[in-house]
Design an enzyme around this catalytic site. Sequence first.
Site, mmCIF file in Angstrom:
data_model
loop_
_atom_site.group_PDB
_atom_site.id
_atom_site.type_symbol
_atom_site.label_atom_id
_atom_site.label_comp_id
_atom_site.label_asym_id
_atom_site.label_seq_id
_atom_site.Cartn_x
_atom_site.Cartn_y
_atom_site.Cartn_z
ATOM 1 N N ALA A 117 -57.182 -9.672 -70.393
ATOM 2 C CA ALA A 117 -56.090 -9.482 -69.429
ATOM 3 C C ALA A 117 -56.502 -8.764 -68.141
ATOM 4 C CB ALA A 117 -54.945 -8.757 -70.136
ATOM 5 N N ARG B 75 -52.980 -19.227 -66.717
ATOM 6 C CA ARG B 75 -52.787 -18.778 -68.106
ATOM 7 C C ARG B 75 -51.483 -17.990 -68.187
ATOM 8 N NH1 ARG B 75 -57.721 -16.275 -71.276
ATOM 9 N NH2 ARG B 75 -56.420 -17.000 -72.998
ATOM 10 N N GLN C 155 -64.304 -14.587 -79.735
ATOM 11 C CA GLN C 155 -64.575 -13.518 -78.754
ATOM 12 C C GLN C 155 -65.195 -12.294 -79.412
ATOM 13 O OE1 GLN C 155 -61.764 -15.315 -78.870
ATOM 14 N NE2 GLN C 155 -60.761 -15.478 -76.877
ATOM 15 N N ASP D 148 -52.519 -8.267 -74.286
ATOM 16 C CA ASP D 148 -52.395 -9.072 -73.059
ATOM 17 C C ASP D 148 -51.078 -8.846 -72.353
ATOM 18 O OD1 ASP D 148 -54.246 -10.555 -75.045
ATOM 19 O OD2 ASP D 148 -54.787 -11.238 -73.029
HETATM 20 O O1 MRU Z 1 -57.884 -15.327 -74.675
HETATM 21 P P1 MRU Z 1 -58.548 -14.075 -74.207
HETATM 22 O O2 MRU Z 1 -59.987 -13.989 -74.584
HETATM 23 O O3 MRU Z 1 -58.312 -13.848 -72.730
HETATM 24 O O4 MRU Z 1 -57.787 -12.921 -74.980
HETATM 25 C C1 MRU Z 1 -58.147 -11.585 -74.777
HETATM 26 C C2 MRU Z 1 -57.432 -10.654 -75.654
HETATM 27 O O5 MRU Z 1 -56.574 -11.024 -76.448
HETATM 28 C C3 MRU Z 1 -57.737 -9.196 -75.474
HETATM 29 O O6 MRU Z 1 -57.638 -8.502 -76.682
HETATM 30 C C4 MRU Z 1 -56.721 -8.638 -74.481
HETATM 31 O O7 MRU Z 1 -56.774 -9.344 -73.278
HETATM 32 C C5 MRU Z 1 -56.925 -7.226 -74.182
HETATM 33 S S1 MRU Z 1 -58.324 -7.073 -73.168
HETATM 34 C C6 MRU Z 1 -58.596 -5.580 -72.591
#
Ligand code: MRU
Length: 382
Positions: free
Chosen positions: A71, A106, A219, A260
Amino acid sequence: MTSATTTATTTATIPEGPSTGAPFHTIALAEDGWAVDILDQTLLPHREVTVRMETLEDAAHAIFSMQVRGAPLIGATAAYGMALAMHADASDDNLDAAAKTLVATRPTAVNLAWAVDEMRRVLGSLGANARREAAYVRATEIAAEDIAINHGIGTSGLPLLEEIAASKTGGERVNVLTHCNAGILATVGWGTATAPIYLAHEKGLDVHVWVDETRPRNQGASLTAWELGRHGVPHTVIADNTGGHLMQQGQVDICITGTDRTAANGDVANKIGTYLKALAAQDNGVPFYVALPSPTIDWTITDGIKDIPIEQRAAEEVSWISGRTEAGEVERVCLVPADTAVANYAFDVTPARLVTGLITERGIAEASRGGLAKLFPEYGKA
Ligand code: MRU
C-alpha cells in the site's frame, strides 16, 4: 539509484532503513532528476532489475502489474506518476486524466487514492510551470514522509518485542509471524510490520520471523524472505497453512501484519489469508497486531467487511507459478488441470475484534473508532 529523499526536507534525522546488511531502494528519482527508478518486484528474488519510469503509463503499469506493490509504495509510485504526467503536460485536463488513470489501477490499497488526492490538492491551484516543479517536490515529500512514518511505527512497536524478550527467562528467541510482505519492499523505507522487527534486530534482540509464503503471488516466500535475508534477520518460510500448528505448539509469540486499508472502526483489509491467521491467533491466545501508517486509514468507511473493495486478479496468478529451475532459469509452470475454474481474491478483511492493537506512527491504538480517534483526533471522532 539516487535516494528518493535527496530533495526532501522531512527526514533529516530518520535513516531510510535498518543499518544492518545491504540496503536497497524500492523507488527513487533517477540520476537525471525527472524520471523515476523502481526495483522490479516481479523479478525478485531471482533477479534484481531496476526499471526506469518515464511516463504516467509506466507508473500505472508498474502498479497494475505489481512491479511495485504494497500500500505505501503504491501511494508513492502514484505520486511520482502524477509528477511524470505533469512533466509531459501540466494542463488541468491532464491533471484530471492522470488522477483517473492511476486510481483505476488497483482498488484496495487506500494509499493510492490518498496520494493522488493529495497531489491534486497541492497542484490544483497552480499554473502549469509551477505545477511541474511542485509535483516533484510533493511526490518526493510523500516518499520521505513514508520513511519517517514507518520509522515511527517501528518505534511504537519495538516495546512489544522487547517485552516478549524480557518475559523469556531462558533468553529464548522472540518468534514473530508475518503474512505477505509488509516490509521495505512494500514501502519507501523500513516497512510497516517489519519496522519493529528491524529496530529490534538492530538493537541486538534475538528475533526470528515465521514468513508465510502467501499464495498466490508468494510475497512472503519471494519478497519478505529476500529482504530479511539482506538485512541478516533470522527467518523461516512456511506454507500458508502452517501458522495455526505453530501457534498451538507455542512457537509464535506475536503476529504482526500490514494492511492495505483500515476502516474507521478498526477492521483491516490485508493480503488474502490474513483473516485465517487472526482466527488462529485468537484461538491460541497469540497477540495479533496490525502495523499501519496513517494514510492507510479510510475514515469514510465505518464497516470494513461490508465496504472495503476487494480486488480480484487474474486467474493465472493462482493456476500458474514461476520459480528458478536447477539450471538457474526462471520458468512458469501450470498447477491445475486445463480449463479449471479459478478464483483469485487478493485481499480479505479481518474484523477489529480479532485485532489486539493497531501499531501506528503515533503509538498503538485499540482497533476501534474510539481507539483510532484518540491517536488521530484531527480525523476521527471518538
Ligand atoms: O497485493 P500486494 O502485494 O500489494 O499486497 C500487499 C499487502 O497486502 C501488504 O501486507 C499491505 O500492503 C501492507 S504493506 C506495508
